[in-house]
Design an enzyme around this catalytic site. Structure first.
Site, PDB file in Angstrom:
ATOM      1  N   ALA A 195       0.826  -1.213   0.000  1.00 27.02           N
ATOM      2  CA  ALA A 195       0.000   0.000   0.000  1.00 27.02           C
ATOM      3  C   ALA A 195       0.856   1.257   0.000  1.00 27.02           C
ATOM      4  O   ALA A 195       0.597   2.199  -0.757  1.00 27.02           O
ATOM      5  CB  ALA A 195      -0.930  -0.014   1.217  1.00 27.02           C
ATOM      6  N   GLU A 196       1.868   1.288   0.860  1.00 23.29           N
ATOM      7  CA  GLU A 196       2.722   2.475   0.928  1.00 23.29           C
ATOM      8  C   GLU A 196       3.457   2.698  -0.385  1.00 23.29           C
ATOM      9  O   GLU A 196       3.604   3.830  -0.847  1.00 23.29           O
ATOM     10  CB  GLU A 196       3.729   2.375   2.078  1.00 23.29           C
ATOM     11  CG  GLU A 196       4.595   3.608   2.164  1.00 23.29           C
ATOM     12  CD  GLU A 196       5.292   3.788   3.498  1.00 23.29           C
ATOM     13  OE1 GLU A 196       6.187   4.647   3.542  1.00 23.29           O
ATOM     14  OE2 GLU A 196       4.943   3.106   4.465  1.00 23.29           O
ATOM     15  N   THR A 197       3.890   1.633  -1.006  1.00 22.52           N
ATOM     16  CA  THR A 197       4.613   1.743  -2.273  1.00 22.52           C
ATOM     17  C   THR A 197       3.733   2.300  -3.379  1.00 22.52           C
ATOM     18  O   THR A 197       4.118   3.241  -4.084  1.00 22.52           O
ATOM     19  CB  THR A 197       5.168   0.360  -2.675  1.00 22.52           C
ATOM     20  OG1 THR A 197       6.085  -0.079  -1.674  1.00 22.52           O
ATOM     21  CG2 THR A 197       5.856   0.410  -4.019  1.00 22.52           C
ATOM     22  N   SER A 238       2.855   5.911  -2.687  1.00 20.25           N
ATOM     23  CA  SER A 238       4.040   6.767  -2.854  1.00 20.25           C
ATOM     24  C   SER A 238       4.373   6.989  -4.324  1.00 20.25           C
ATOM     25  O   SER A 238       4.783   8.089  -4.706  1.00 20.25           O
ATOM     26  CB  SER A 238       5.236   6.157  -2.124  1.00 20.25           C
ATOM     27  OG  SER A 238       5.035   6.186  -0.732  1.00 20.25           O
TER      28      SER A 238
END
Length: 131
Positions: free
Chosen positions: A50-52, A55
């Site tokens: 999710a963060e990737t 981002s």
């Protein structure tokens, strides 16, 4: 940041990106190789996915003003176990501003169609880091 320089963690996790825009992005990661000792998807792997993806979307936004983006806050709720196949993360922009980009996301099992985890990711829009 380009397809050939995605970073070691992203390559090790097997994440691919069929769609990336500032407003909407999709990333896919296999469950296999990203499990915890019980054989289900590791919660940290779901968070990394999710963060990737968020981002990368934020980076697309930041590029428009000659800036970069870094993760600032991740809020994830794990709902169901990821058991096999791929996890598809879809992010949608909630806010695209001068200093922040905020995204909602869902990680969905490609096999079952069920939501594995969901949440919100905030990114800071920053000057390009020195390399």
């Amino acid at each position: 940041m380009d397809e050939e320089n995605i970073g070691e963690a992203i390559a090790k996790m097997g994440i691919t990106f069929p769609e990336i825009t500032a407003e909407h992005a999709v990333g896919i990661m296999p469950v296999e190789g990203n499990t915890q000792p019980f054989g289900i998807l590791h919660g940290g792997a779901a968070a990394l996915l999710a963060e990737t993806v968020a981002s990368f979307a934020a980076y697309k936004w930041a590029q428009r003003s000659g800036k970069s983006a870094v993760g600032a806050h991740l809020d994830i709720t794990h709902i169901k176990p990821g058991l096999s196949g791929n996890i598809v993360c879809t992010v949608e922009a909630i806010h695209l501003g001068r200093r922040t980009a905020v995204y909602s996301f869902q990680n969905v099992s490609e096999d079952s169609g069920k939501i594995i985890s969901a949440g919100v990711m905030s990114c800071a829009i920053v000057d390009h880091p020195e390399q």
